[in-house]
Write an enzyme that holds these catalytic residues in place. Structure first.
Site, PDB file in Angstrom:
ATOM      1  N   GLU A 243      11.937   7.931 -10.655  1.00  0.00           N
ATOM      2  CA  GLU A 243      10.480   7.313 -10.227  1.00  0.00           C
ATOM      3  C   GLU A 243      10.174   8.508  -9.223  1.00  0.00           C
ATOM      4  OE1 GLU A 243      10.279   3.544  -8.309  1.00  0.00           O
ATOM      5  OE2 GLU A 243       8.147   3.604  -8.153  1.00  0.00           O
ATOM      6  N   ASN A 356       6.820   8.433   2.189  1.00  0.00           N
ATOM      7  CA  ASN A 356       7.376   9.678   2.222  1.00  0.00           C
ATOM      8  C   ASN A 356       8.229   9.549   3.595  1.00  0.00           C
ATOM      9  OD1 ASN A 356       6.096  10.409   0.079  1.00  0.00           O
ATOM     10  ND2 ASN A 356       4.708  11.701   0.920  1.00  0.00           N
ATOM     11  N   GLU A 357       7.877   8.789   4.477  1.00  0.00           N
ATOM     12  CA  GLU A 357       8.805   8.569   5.581  1.00  0.00           C
ATOM     13  C   GLU A 357      10.142   8.214   5.457  1.00  0.00           C
ATOM     14  OE1 GLU A 357       5.714   7.200   5.357  1.00  0.00           O
ATOM     15  OE2 GLU A 357       4.717   8.881   6.590  1.00  0.00           O
TER      16      GLU A 357
HETATM   17  C1  LIG Z   1      -0.250   2.652  -5.705  1.00  0.00           C
HETATM   18  C2  LIG Z   1       1.032   1.853  -5.636  1.00  0.00           C
HETATM   19  C3  LIG Z   1       1.481   1.269  -6.594  1.00  0.00           C
HETATM   20  C4  LIG Z   1       2.555   0.604  -6.421  1.00  0.00           C
HETATM   21  N1  LIG Z   1       3.169  -0.245  -7.622  1.00  0.00           N
HETATM   22  C5  LIG Z   1       4.161  -1.033  -7.306  1.00  0.00           C
HETATM   23  C6  LIG Z   1       4.599  -1.795  -8.488  1.00  0.00           C
HETATM   24  O1  LIG Z   1       4.362  -1.527  -9.537  1.00  0.00           O
HETATM   25  N2  LIG Z   1       5.968  -2.535  -8.267  1.00  0.00           N
HETATM   26  C7  LIG Z   1       6.399  -2.748  -7.083  1.00  0.00           C
HETATM   27  O2  LIG Z   1       7.433  -3.407  -6.700  1.00  0.00           O
HETATM   28  N3  LIG Z   1       5.727  -2.064  -5.809  1.00  0.00           N
HETATM   29  C8  LIG Z   1       4.664  -1.312  -6.159  1.00  0.00           C
HETATM   30  N4  LIG Z   1       4.155  -0.681  -4.915  1.00  0.00           N
HETATM   31  C9  LIG Z   1       4.550  -0.968  -3.636  1.00  0.00           C
HETATM   32  C10 LIG Z   1       5.437  -0.083  -2.900  1.00  0.00           C
HETATM   33  O3  LIG Z   1       6.809   0.008  -3.513  1.00  0.00           O
HETATM   34  C11 LIG Z   1       5.431  -0.421  -1.373  1.00  0.00           C
HETATM   35  O4  LIG Z   1       4.265  -0.350  -1.088  1.00  0.00           O
HETATM   36  C12 LIG Z   1       6.373   0.716  -0.612  1.00  0.00           C
HETATM   37  O5  LIG Z   1       7.825   0.403  -1.093  1.00  0.00           O
HETATM   38  C13 LIG Z   1       6.246   0.606   0.728  1.00  0.00           C
HETATM   39  O6  LIG Z   1       6.322  -0.801   1.402  1.00  0.00           O
HETATM   40  P1  LIG Z   1       5.151  -1.589   2.175  1.00  0.00           P
HETATM   41  O7  LIG Z   1       3.774  -1.389   1.388  1.00  0.00           O
HETATM   42  O8  LIG Z   1       5.563  -2.995   2.529  1.00  0.00           O
HETATM   43  O9  LIG Z   1       5.091  -0.685   3.503  1.00  0.00           O
HETATM   44  P2  LIG Z   1       6.046  -0.867   4.822  1.00  0.00           P
HETATM   45  O10 LIG Z   1       7.462  -0.838   4.162  1.00  0.00           O
HETATM   46  O11 LIG Z   1       5.410  -2.016   5.465  1.00  0.00           O
HETATM   47  O12 LIG Z   1       5.821   0.421   5.563  1.00  0.00           O
HETATM   48  C14 LIG Z   1       4.459   0.723   6.213  1.00  0.00           C
HETATM   49  C15 LIG Z   1       4.563   2.005   6.790  1.00  0.00           C
HETATM   50  O13 LIG Z   1       5.678   2.078   7.891  1.00  0.00           O
HETATM   51  C16 LIG Z   1       6.577   3.315   7.444  1.00  0.00           C
HETATM   52  N5  LIG Z   1       8.040   2.555   7.768  1.00  0.00           N
HETATM   53  C17 LIG Z   1       8.667   1.287   7.101  1.00  0.00           C
HETATM   54  N6  LIG Z   1      10.019   1.592   7.167  1.00  0.00           N
HETATM   55  C18 LIG Z   1      10.039   2.668   7.834  1.00  0.00           C
HETATM   56  C19 LIG Z   1      11.583   3.522   8.230  1.00  0.00           C
HETATM   57  N7  LIG Z   1      12.612   2.718   8.149  1.00  0.00           N
HETATM   58  N8  LIG Z   1      11.371   4.516   8.824  1.00  0.00           N
HETATM   59  C20 LIG Z   1      10.126   5.122   9.055  1.00  0.00           C
HETATM   60  N9  LIG Z   1       8.954   4.874   8.624  1.00  0.00           N
HETATM   61  C21 LIG Z   1       8.892   3.451   8.094  1.00  0.00           C
HETATM   62  C22 LIG Z   1       6.462   3.362   6.246  1.00  0.00           C
HETATM   63  O14 LIG Z   1       6.787   5.022   5.751  1.00  0.00           O
HETATM   64  C23 LIG Z   1       4.726   3.287   5.822  1.00  0.00           C
HETATM   65  O15 LIG Z   1       4.174   4.364   6.488  1.00  0.00           O
HETATM   66  C24 LIG Z   1       2.879   0.060  -5.146  1.00  0.00           C
HETATM   67  C25 LIG Z   1       2.227   0.781  -4.120  1.00  0.00           C
HETATM   68  C26 LIG Z   1       1.185   1.497  -4.026  1.00  0.00           C
HETATM   69  C27 LIG Z   1       0.662   2.140  -3.013  1.00  0.00           C
END
Ligand SMILES: Cc1cc2nc3c(=O)[nH]c(=O)nc-3n(C[C@H](O)[C@H](O)[C@H](O)COP(=O)(O)OP(=O)(O)OC[C@H]3O[C@@H](n4cnc5c(N)ncnc54)[C@H](O)[C@@H]3O)c2cc1C
Lengths: 373, 328
Positions: A243, A356-357
């Site tokens: 991925e 990316n973080e």
């Molecule tokens: C276009 C798109 C398609 C997607 N498709 C799918 C899919 O088909 N199936 C699926 O299961 N998921 C899907 N996702 C979800 C995706 O896997 C999650 O959005 C991703 O894992 C981040 O989780 P979150 O959105 O809860 O963000 P969060 O984890 O809440 O993060 C929010 C912010 O905090 C930062 N952050 C969090 N933890 C840390 C850390 N430890 N250190 C530094 N910074 C941190 C993140 O980098 C980010 O900037 C999709 C997302 C997008 C945008």
């Protein structure tokens, strides 16, 4: 550093088939219901001509193409402006896992149908409370001994094209006593099973490309556990490399965008601007880094955490390419169209496949050896 | 398709790497700062014994007659070690062979000769002090390269004291030399040295942030530090293959070689400039001293990023090459 005669022949073949078959007018977005159907039709044409899964074994509809040929195919595919692959989550993300961990029965039941775009797969990893912290998954699977399987309950979210797909692969907690990475299991779930509710919702780019998938005691038989009960984390992580890097976002896509950007620059300013030249070089550099990584793989090496470098590279590159286009378009950049939509989509690239973080953490800890906290 | 060094190319690089690891520690770079040419000269002689100074020189002139794909990994190691002196210019200039003034080539092959190049012909030249031969011109491959026979040198203080900057006034009659790929080799060699410097700065900084503790933990466990170093690692991983590709394009006479060489300089210069500033920042005040080794490599990186055409110049060159109808 040059392509062999066979590789060149492969490129010519791909190029000429694409030239004859790529729809003259772009299809409506694959992240809408009508657009999705049109894309599935295209996928079937690709499959019939043997181009849907070039690197797979012939038995499953592939051409047994080498990694190099795969990269060549991708370059030609994007160069020709061919439709986005709505089958990508199946063929690029699930299939490598099936090849590595699937039983022969699972491979036979799923791979050919996936290649033919008869089964359309979405990825059910994220949950409202488990994004970056994927190990916080709470969706559970409870043993149904009498029926010989599991009952799945919970909510998956941000599921790409979930509302249009037929199947979901996902992680569920089979051992409630265990926490975090332990006690998770990888399941293959048909979305028409009783107890599944799928609600599509709108993404940043205006399409209904996301879905919530609710599961209420959905029965899944033992033969649809992938890689063994309790092994879900290991099975899922084994293919995150697909991925992040090579398979989902190979360089061809960005080289093609870079060429379009160069053309836009000439059209708008009569020349290639410095900013565009920089974006073009960055796209070339991603390709060259990939060629050197693939040489390492071909020599028997492993990619490992280097896939995080690729993910950082292509996702930031995609934003840069589209920002550069916006700069050229000026006030016109707000007009809905391929460039403006591409920019919004590029912003998603920094989030999906591990933000990316998180990738920078991985590069720092696993490639540079910096201490974890 | 294969995109990697051959076994022979990697072997040659490893010889140079091992030699530099043993013979050119940071103290030797410091000796260059203190104006101790003997300590540095020893390493030059040993490199010359391996054939490095004559790497591009024809066999009948006593060289190894190898190509740029051999050269790039070697100069990357030289950059990593921070070896003082104009090795890039000397290897590049030596390839002019018999066209050089009498005796110059022999001195270069022995490791005692130094070729300094004023590539932009502005009268300011790095390594002018101590040069055996001074060449001027060749900018963008469009002006003739000339040997300056008699010069009146005036040392100029440089940020990196190993650069031995000088202004000169030439009284003698310049002798034109064949230019050919002189310019591109100088740019390419500098790019290779830059990626080596960037990697050295990354390594030094990774070591430092792993050992240095604040708030009771190594500072390298803080994300703000990790992310800067991850970005730097990526910049280096992207620049290195670009430099190697440019070498291959030059060696094989690829029509896009000029574009590839400029691209190499842009990416290597950006990676090295990032390495310089990031490593100083991650070292805190220690990075703002001359006591730490960081400054030795950071100052070199910043100097070389500007030499043989700065980033902006090469980016404009690429832009011009990409513009239809404006190909050079
Ligand atoms: C276009 C798109 C398609 C997607 N498709 C799918 C899919 O088909 N199936 C699926 O299961 N998921 C899907 N996702 C979800 C995706 O896997 C999650 O959005 C991703 O894992 C981040 O989780 P979150 O959105 O809860 O963000 P969060 O984890 O809440 O993060 C929010 C912010 O905090 C930062 N952050 C969090 N933890 C840390 C850390 N430890 N250190 C530094 N910074 C941190 C993140 O980098 C980010 O900037 C999709 C997302 C997008 C945008």
């Amino acid at each position: 550093m040059s392509y062999s005669p066979e590789e060149r022949r492969f490129r010519d073949q791909a190029r000429s088939w694409l030239a004859d078959n790529v729809p003259a007018r772009p299809l409506p977005s694959g992240d809408t219901r009508e657009g999705f159907a049109a894309h599935v039709e295209w996928e079937r044409r690709l499959f019939d001509a043997g181009w849907s899964v070039v690197s797979w074994p012939r038995a499953y509809g592939g051409r047994e193409a080498s990694l190099w040929e795969w990269l060549i195919f991708e370059e030609e595919y994007h160069r020709a402006g061919a439709p986005a692959r709505v089958t990508q989550n199946g063929i690029f993300l699930l299939a490598p896992t099936l090849f590595e961990f699937g039983t022969p029965d699972q491979q036979d039941r799923y791979l050919p149908a996936m290649a033919a775009a008869e089964q359309l797969w979405c990825q059910g990893w994220s949950e409202p409370g488990a994004g970056s912290d994927l190990a916080a998954i709470t969706s559970r699977a409870v043993r149904d001994e009498a029926a010989g399987g599991w009952r799945l309950s919970g909510q998956k979210t941000w599921t790409t094209r979930g509302a249009f797909c037929t199947h979901l692969f996902g992680l569920f907690r089979t051992d409630q006593e265990q926490s975090r990475h332990r006690g998770l299991t990888y399941f293959l779930v048909p979305l028409d099973a009783q107890g599944v509710t799928v609600n599509g919702f709108t993404r940043l780019d205006g399409d209904e490309g996301f879905a919530d998938v609710f599961l209420d005691e959905v029965f899944v038989p033992d033969e649809d556990v992938l890689g063994g009960v309790g092994n879900g984390w290991r099975v899922a992580m084994a293919t995150t490399g697909s991925e992040r890097g090579l398979s989902l976002r190979s360089p061809g896509r960005f080289l093609a965008t870079a060429e379009r950007l160069v053309a836009l620059s000439v059209e708008r300013t009569g020349a290639v601007t410095e900013d565009v030249a920089q974006a073009w070089m960055d796209a070339q550099a991603y390709q060259l880094m990939t060629l050197s990584q693939v040489t390492g793989l071909a020599d028997g090496g492993e990619l490992g955490a280097a896939s995080s470098l690729s993910k950082l590279c292509w996702s930031e590159l995609d934003v840069r390419l589209h920002e550069s286009a916006a700069g050229l378009l000026g006030a016109e950049a707000e007009v809905a169209g391929p460039w403006s939509k591409g920019l919004l989509f590029a912003l998603g690239g920094r989030i999906y496949a591990g933000t990316n973080e998180i990738q920078r953490n991985i590069v720092a800890e696993r490639l540079l050896g910096l201490p974890r906290r | 398709m294969r995109f990697a060094l051959s076994a022979e190319q990697a072997q040659f690089r490893d010889l140079v790497r091992d030699l530099l690891a043993a013979e050119c520690p940071a103290q030797v770079v410091r000796a260059g700062w203190a104006g101790e040419p003997a300590a540095v000269g020893r390493v030059w002689t040993m490199l010359a014994e391996l054939g490095v100074t004559g790497l591009l020189v024809a066999a009948q002139d006593g060289g190894l007659a190898l190509d740029e794909v051999y050269l790039v990994p070697v100069l990357t190691e030289v950059g990593y070690a921070g070896l003082p002196g104009p090795l890039v210019e000397t290897v590049t200039g030596a390839a002019l062979g018999a066209a050089l003034p009498a005796g110059a080539l022999d001195a270069v092959l022995a490791g005692t000769g130094r070729i300094a190049v004023d590539e932009d012909d502005d009268g300011l030249v790095a390594h002018g002090v101590g040069a055996t031969v001074l060449l001027r011109g060749g900018w963008a491959g469009g002006t003739p390269v000339r040997v300056v026979s008699t010069v009146d040198l005036e040392p100029v203080a440089a940020v990196d004291r190993t650069r031995a900057l000088a202004r000169y006034r030439s009284d003698g009659t310049p002798v034109d030399l064949p230019v050919a790929v002189f310019w591109q080799r100088g740019v390419l060699g500098t790019s290779a040295a830059l990626t080596g410097l960037a990697r050295r700065l990354l390594d030094l900084t990774v070591d430092y942030v792993t050992q240095r503790e604040q708030f009771g933990v190594p500072i390298g466990s803080f994300q703000a530090v990790k992310h800067q170093l991850a970005e730097l690692a990526l910049a280096i991983e992207l620049a290195s293959p670009a430099v190697l590709r440019a070498a291959h394009s030059l060696a094989t006479g690829d029509p896009a070689a000029a574009t590839h060489v400029s691209m190499a300089k842009v990416l290597a210069g950006q990676a090295a400039a990032r390495a310089a500033t990031t490593s100083i920042q991650c070292h805190g005040a220690m990075g703002y001293t001359e006591e730490s080794d960081v400054h030795l490599f950071a100052k070199r990186a910043l100097a070389l990023a500007g030499a043989w055409g700065p980033t902006g110049w090469h980016r404009r060159a690429v832009a011009a090459d990409l513009t239809p109808g404006k190909e050079s």
